[in-house]
Design a protein around this motif. Sequence first.
Motif, short mmCIF file in Angstrom:
data_model
loop_
_atom_site.label_atom_id
_atom_site.label_comp_id
_atom_site.label_asym_id
_atom_site.label_seq_id
_atom_site.Cartn_x
_atom_site.Cartn_y
_atom_site.Cartn_z
N GLY A 86 0.81 -1.22 0.00
CA GLY A 86 0.00 0.00 0.00
C GLY A 86 0.84 1.26 0.00
N ALA A 87 1.95 1.24 0.73
CA ALA A 87 2.85 2.41 0.73
C ALA A 87 3.43 2.63 -0.66
CB ALA A 87 3.96 2.22 1.76
N LEU A 88 3.78 1.55 -1.35
CA LEU A 88 4.31 1.68 -2.71
C LEU A 88 3.24 2.18 -3.67
CD1 LEU A 88 6.51 -1.55 -2.87
CD2 LEU A 88 7.29 0.81 -2.66
N VAL A 89 2.01 1.70 -3.51
CA VAL A 89 0.90 2.18 -4.34
C VAL A 89 0.64 3.66 -4.06
CG1 VAL A 89 -1.59 1.98 -4.77
CG2 VAL A 89 -0.19 -0.08 -4.58
N LEU A 90 0.68 4.05 -2.79
CA LEU A 90 0.47 5.46 -2.45
C LEU A 90 1.56 6.34 -3.06
CD1 LEU A 90 -1.16 7.58 -0.89
CD2 LEU A 90 0.34 7.15 1.06
N LEU A 91 2.80 5.89 -3.00
CA LEU A 91 3.89 6.66 -3.63
C LEU A 91 3.68 6.77 -5.13
CD1 LEU A 91 7.02 5.36 -1.68
CD2 LEU A 91 5.96 7.62 -1.53
N ALA A 92 3.26 5.66 -5.77
CA ALA A 92 2.98 5.70 -7.21
C ALA A 92 1.82 6.64 -7.51
CB ALA A 92 2.69 4.29 -7.72
N ASN A 93 0.76 6.58 -6.71
CA ASN A 93 -0.39 7.47 -6.91
C ASN A 93 0.02 8.94 -6.79
OD1 ASN A 93 -2.18 5.37 -7.31
ND2 ASN A 93 -2.96 5.40 -5.22
N LEU A 94 0.79 9.24 -5.77
CA LEU A 94 1.24 10.63 -5.58
C LEU A 94 2.16 11.07 -6.71
CD1 LEU A 94 1.77 10.70 -1.72
CD2 LEU A 94 -0.15 11.62 -3.04
N PHE A 95 3.02 10.17 -7.18
CA PHE A 95 3.89 10.50 -8.31
C PHE A 95 3.06 10.77 -9.57
CE2 PHE A 95 6.15 8.98 -12.10
CZ PHE A 95 7.18 9.91 -12.14
N PHE A 96 2.09 9.90 -9.85
CA PHE A 96 1.25 10.08 -11.04
C PHE A 96 0.42 11.35 -10.92
CE2 PHE A 96 1.32 5.24 -11.57
CZ PHE A 96 2.44 5.31 -12.38
N PHE A 97 -0.04 11.64 -9.72
CA PHE A 97 -0.80 12.88 -9.53
C PHE A 97 0.10 14.10 -9.73
CE2 PHE A 97 -2.80 16.21 -6.93
CZ PHE A 97 -4.06 16.22 -7.51
N ALA A 98 1.35 14.00 -9.29
CA ALA A 98 2.27 15.13 -9.40
C ALA A 98 2.65 15.42 -10.86
CB ALA A 98 3.53 14.86 -8.59
#
Length: 164
Positions: A86-98
């Motif tokens: 989940g932490a890796l998914v959250l980092l990916a989500n935040l990166f994609f959002f950025a």
Amino acid sequence: MSSYTCIHCGETAARNHDCCSSGCDLARRLPRGETDLPATWQLGVALAWGFLIFNQLLFAGMDLLALSRNAPDNAAKFAVASLVAGALVLLANLFFFAISKPKLFSDWQALAISAGIAFVGGYRLGEIFGEHQVLGFLLGNLLMSGWLARGLLRKHPSKKRQNF
């Protein structure tokens, strides 16, 4: 005033932007060809993102299953695995959002609503199932990932069916 259209779905886009939303911006980065899908790094990133989401969902399910079978040691291991995924998914989500442009007000709202639902919904589900952090994190990541991937469901203007 000049009109701007999304290069991915053809909808009206914000001024000085190629895409109408962050979802379309992410979807347009995946190449589309007339033949089979090409093997590109963008496709590899999208597949890794989906793999991480799947693993978070799988480990959360295994955690709940281990809890229902009264095996707290196994449940703790699956909970840790789910939280790491989940932490890796959250980092990916935040990166994609950025990296996505434009960031509309609705994108910020969806991010805030996802966090709120994850916090409140995870707490309420946690009371029922006994896992606050795992379910809240899973719910928040699924909502954010769904919002960011919505551009994949929109049709490309050249792929729309033409009526004759």
